[in-house]
Write a protein that holds these residues in place. Structure first.
Motif, PDB file in Angstrom:
ATOM      1  N   UNK A 172       0.858  -1.192   0.000  1.00 17.27           N
ATOM      2  CA  UNK A 172       0.000   0.000   0.000  1.00 17.27           C
ATOM      3  C   UNK A 172       0.890   1.235   0.000  1.00 17.27           C
ATOM      4  N   UNK A 173       0.269   2.379  -0.234  1.00 22.15           N
ATOM      5  CA  UNK A 173       0.991   3.646  -0.149  1.00 22.15           C
ATOM      6  C   UNK A 173       1.275   3.969   1.311  1.00 22.15           C
ATOM      7  N   UNK A 174       2.364   4.681   1.610  1.00 23.84           N
ATOM      8  CA  UNK A 174       2.634   5.074   2.999  1.00 23.84           C
ATOM      9  C   UNK A 174       1.442   5.830   3.583  1.00 23.84           C
ATOM     10  N   UNK A 205       3.903   1.658  -8.979  1.00 24.54           N
ATOM     11  CA  UNK A 205       3.779   3.120  -9.033  1.00 24.54           C
ATOM     12  C   UNK A 205       2.342   3.573  -8.752  1.00 24.54           C
ATOM     13  N   UNK A 206       1.367   2.818  -9.272  1.00 22.49           N
ATOM     14  CA  UNK A 206      -0.039   3.157  -9.017  1.00 22.49           C
ATOM     15  C   UNK A 206      -0.370   3.021  -7.531  1.00 22.49           C
ATOM     16  N   UNK A 265      -3.598   4.662  -5.615  1.00 20.75           N
ATOM     17  CA  UNK A 265      -4.719   4.146  -6.414  1.00 20.75           C
ATOM     18  C   UNK A 265      -5.421   2.981  -5.737  1.00 20.75           C
ATOM     19  N   UNK A 266      -4.700   2.215  -4.949  1.00 23.78           N
ATOM     20  CA  UNK A 266      -5.290   1.060  -4.282  1.00 23.78           C
ATOM     21  C   UNK A 266      -4.200   0.162  -3.735  1.00 23.78           C
ATOM     22  N   UNK A 267      -4.600  -0.984  -3.223  1.00 21.85           N
ATOM     23  CA  UNK A 267      -3.648  -1.966  -2.722  1.00 21.85           C
ATOM     24  C   UNK A 267      -3.180  -2.852  -3.876  1.00 21.85           C
ATOM     25  N   UNK A 314       8.716   4.038  -0.287  1.00 20.98           N
ATOM     26  CA  UNK A 314       7.711   4.408  -1.284  1.00 20.98           C
ATOM     27  C   UNK A 314       6.453   3.563  -1.124  1.00 20.98           C
ATOM     28  N   UNK A 315       6.623   2.346  -0.604  1.00 19.10           N
ATOM     29  CA  UNK A 315       5.510   1.436  -0.340  1.00 19.10           C
ATOM     30  C   UNK A 315       5.657   0.886   1.069  1.00 19.10           C
TER      31      UNK A 315
END
Length: 316
Positions: free
Chosen positions: A173-175, A231-232, A237-239, A255-256
């Motif tokens: 996921x995104x941070x 990157x998405x 954008x989602x998991x 980054x993730x």
């Protein structure tokens, strides 16, 4: 029947299209058509018929296809046997691999292979699993490295397989996008980015929920590469459920982030596939042995020793 004609015939049979077949065998479309006509004239039967969905094999074409595959395989074995008997062994190999495996696993491993075999030139072709198997069957690559689905499908007995290691998949996921502990049913309500149908990662994503009796989440994006998915996901954008090896750098940079997967642990078997042959080229034997002994995560290789200390030439 000249092997060149048989190779062109198989390319048309698989692609069901003259244009795509011409690209596959690196010929002009007119040359492909001429070769098919030559083969049909030699055999005295039409091999293809046209339909709305493309070129279809006639009964004669269907009868020829498995025999053509066997003849091409024997042609390659005959050449290898003669070269070996004459002491003229080829020191060139073509390796095929999925993009993730090529960049994250094979690239550093081939650097180690350099220290073992100075006279072997290795060329790399990156493609999807289906293309890799076709290239292997046609003799255009010597060995393929890809992930096996392990869903009970009957294996092609003409091909030998060896699983090198099971690569774990990671839920990323995104941070700042962390979530409370939940089961698969709760996770299924989240937004996901995934690869396209037919990919091993998509298969494991779908079955991970289906095996638990949970409806597969609705996807917000389908992407053709793991890099695009990473990157998405990093952009929010989602998991994503992706091979950890493909995003290890992004995880290390922050980054993730990796989230716990609430279901059965997901791992994809990294499998080495090659054609069974009466005479195995020495260069391929060396590569297969090196892969068996050294191509594994560092934690699985404690105490392993390199086969020799010489250097080899690798073209990537």
């Amino acid at each position: 029947m000249h092997p060149r004609l048989l190779k062109t015939f198989l390319a048309v049979a698989r692609s069901r299209n003259i244009t795509r077949a011409a690209a596959a065998v690196h010929l002009a479309q007119s040359s492909v058509s001429d070769q098919i006509q030559t083969l049909e004239a030699e055999l005295g039967a039409a091999l293809f018929t046209r339909s709305k969905s493309g070129l279809e094999l006639t009964p004669a074409g269907l009868a020829l296809k498995p025999i053509a595959e066997d003849l091409l395989r024997l042609d390659g074995e005959a050449r290898a046997a003669v070269m070996a008997a004459a002491g003229q062994t080829s020191e060139a190999l073509t390796v095929g691999a999925l993009e993730t495996i090529a960049s994250a696993r094979l690239a550093p491993w081939l650097a180690e292979f350099q220290a073992s075999h100075p006279d072997i030139t290795v060329r790399m072709k990156v493609a999807d699993s289906g293309t890799l198997l076709r290239l292997l069957e046609d003799g255009d690559i010597d060995v393929a490295f890809c992930f096996e689905r392990g869903d009970g499908a009957k294996a092609d007995e003409r091909l030998a397989r060896r699983t090198i290691v099971h690569e774990p998949l990671a839920l990323v996921a995104a941070p700042g996008q962390g979530m409370a502990q939940c089961d698969l049913a709760g996770l299924a309500k989240s937004r996901f980015v995934a690869t396209e149908p037919g990919c091993i990662y998509r298969h494991m994503f779908d079955t991970g929920f289906a095996e638990a009796g949970v409806e597969v989440p609705k996807l917000v994006v389908e992407a053709g590469s793991i890099g695009a998915i990473a990157r998405l996901v990093a952009a929010g954008a989602g998991l994503g459920l992706v091979p950890r090896l493909a995003v290890s750098d992004a995880l290390a940079r922050g980054d993730l982030i990796e989230l716990p997967w609430p279901g059965r642990a997901q791992a994809a078997p990294l499998t080495m596939i090659w054609r069974r042959r009466r005479v195995q080229p020495p260069a391929l034997r060396h590569l297969l042995a090196a892969a068996r002994d050294t191509l594994a995560p560092e934690r699985s290789r404690a105490g392993s020793k390199p086969e020799s200390t010489s250097r080899s030439k690798v073209l990537l």
